[in-house]
Design an enzyme around this catalytic site. Structure first.
Site, PDB file in Angstrom:
ATOM      1  N   ASN A  90     102.695  -9.873  64.460  1.00  0.00           N
ATOM      2  CA  ASN A  90     101.068  -9.490  64.030  1.00  0.00           C
ATOM      3  C   ASN A  90     100.802  -9.256  62.776  1.00  0.00           C
ATOM      4  O   ASN A  90      99.970  -9.482  61.965  1.00  0.00           O
ATOM      5  CB  ASN A  90     100.386  -8.634  64.789  1.00  0.00           C
ATOM      6  CG  ASN A  90      98.957  -8.000  64.453  1.00  0.00           C
ATOM      7  OD1 ASN A  90      97.959  -8.916  64.387  1.00  0.00           O
ATOM      8  ND2 ASN A  90      98.984  -7.064  63.763  1.00  0.00           N
ATOM      9  N   TYR A 157      97.229 -17.731  51.901  1.00  0.00           N
ATOM     10  CA  TYR A 157      97.079 -17.604  53.235  1.00  0.00           C
ATOM     11  C   TYR A 157      97.113 -18.832  53.965  1.00  0.00           C
ATOM     12  O   TYR A 157      97.972 -18.744  55.115  1.00  0.00           O
ATOM     13  CB  TYR A 157      95.659 -16.742  53.348  1.00  0.00           C
ATOM     14  CG  TYR A 157      95.566 -16.210  54.629  1.00  0.00           C
ATOM     15  CD1 TYR A 157      96.198 -15.005  55.126  1.00  0.00           C
ATOM     16  CD2 TYR A 157      94.544 -17.003  55.630  1.00  0.00           C
ATOM     17  CE1 TYR A 157      95.842 -14.347  56.209  1.00  0.00           C
ATOM     18  CE2 TYR A 157      94.242 -16.020  56.849  1.00  0.00           C
ATOM     19  CZ  TYR A 157      94.966 -15.040  57.110  1.00  0.00           C
ATOM     20  OH  TYR A 157      94.917 -14.575  58.468  1.00  0.00           O
ATOM     21  N   THR A 194      87.561  -6.982  61.690  1.00  0.00           N
ATOM     22  CA  THR A 194      88.861  -6.073  61.467  1.00  0.00           C
ATOM     23  C   THR A 194      88.587  -5.499  60.026  1.00  0.00           C
ATOM     24  O   THR A 194      87.885  -6.018  59.298  1.00  0.00           O
ATOM     25  CB  THR A 194      90.021  -6.690  61.748  1.00  0.00           C
ATOM     26  OG1 THR A 194      90.407  -7.847  60.482  1.00  0.00           O
ATOM     27  CG2 THR A 194      90.209  -7.260  62.903  1.00  0.00           C
TER      28      THR A 194
END
Length: 258
Positions: A90, A157, A194
């Site tokens: 993760n 990314y 998040t």
């Protein structure tokens, strides 16, 4: 309850966000969880919160871009619990940058965590899982919708997460053909609320305006919550998904169907 009873699970990047939510839900479903991160205070607190309600949890400091640290994590997991059943890759970082302003240093740092960290974890998880009698296990790699589509200013990314997606398929096929009984799948979240997403929005203007804009990108009308992804992690970690390997589980509020 007990969907992953007594399974030993490593979750990287488990101090905050998706990793923390996944570790908590896995523990509630009966897993023995090794939480790893570089944020020691938050990671220790997360492990403590699991133990306080009767679960089994161990926190380890862990830079996923370091192979010696991966070897140490595997050794400590085996020393504490005797085996490894599931790895959740993760840990990740996200920074936006226009391609003409990107630096090689920043590009390599992002790849070292997002892509090389998954490679190293997968490598050492397979070594650990195949040494069991009988061999077997599950590897869950957190990719992203950014590993499926292009997003402006997120070239590095997107590249890292696209690499995770294809690496997952390659390794899944290898493990299946080799008869290792190790399933390898990826998860592709949309925007999830998040600390990483909040920090990204803060870098690009007003956070509440940014959240509203992110909500509007998803056909369901809002961004996701960490538990939305944790449910997917538990499913792929459990025997309920025993006929799944090389799959990409998209949990994105409809973002990529547009």
């Amino acid at each position: 309850m007990n969907r992953v009873a007594d399974k030993v699970v490593i979750v990287t990047g488990a101090a905050l966000g998706l990793g923390r939510a996944s570790a908590m839900m896995l523990a509630r479903e009966g897993a023995k969880v090794v939480l790893t991160d570089i944020r020691d205070a938050e990671g220790e607190a997360a492990a403590l919160s699991i133990r306080e309600v009767g679960g089994e949890a161990l926190y380890l400091h862990h830079d996923v871009s370091s192979e010696p640290q991966w070897q140490q994590v595997m050794a400590e997991t085996l020393g504490r619990f005797g085996r490894l059943d599931v790895l959740v890759n993760n840990a990740g970082v996200a920074d936006g940058c226009p391609p003409e302003e990107e630096t090689l240093e920043h590009w390599r740092r992002l790849m070292s965590v997002n892509l090389e960290g998954v490679f190293l974890g997968t490598k050492h998880a397979i070594r650990t899982m195949k040494a069991r009698t009988p061999p077997g296990g599950a590897i869950i790699n957190l990719s992203s919708i950014a590993g499926m589509i292009g997003i402006p200013d997120l070239g590095a990314y997107c590249t890292s997460k696209g690499g995770v997606r294809l690496y997952t398929k390659s390794v899944a096929l290898y493990c299946a053909k080799a008869g290792l009984n190790i399933r390898v799948n990826s998860i592709h979240p949309g925007y999830i609320w998040t600390p990483m997403v909040e920090n990204y929005l803060a870098q690009h203007g007003d956070v509440e305006e940014g959240r509203g804009a992110a909500d509007a990108l998803h056909p369901l009308g809002h961004i996701g919550e960490p538990d939305d992804i944790a449910y997917g992690v538990v499913y792929l970690a459990s025997d309920e998904s025993k006929f799944m390997t090389g799959a990409g589980l998209v949990i994105d509020g409809g973002y990529t169907i547009q």
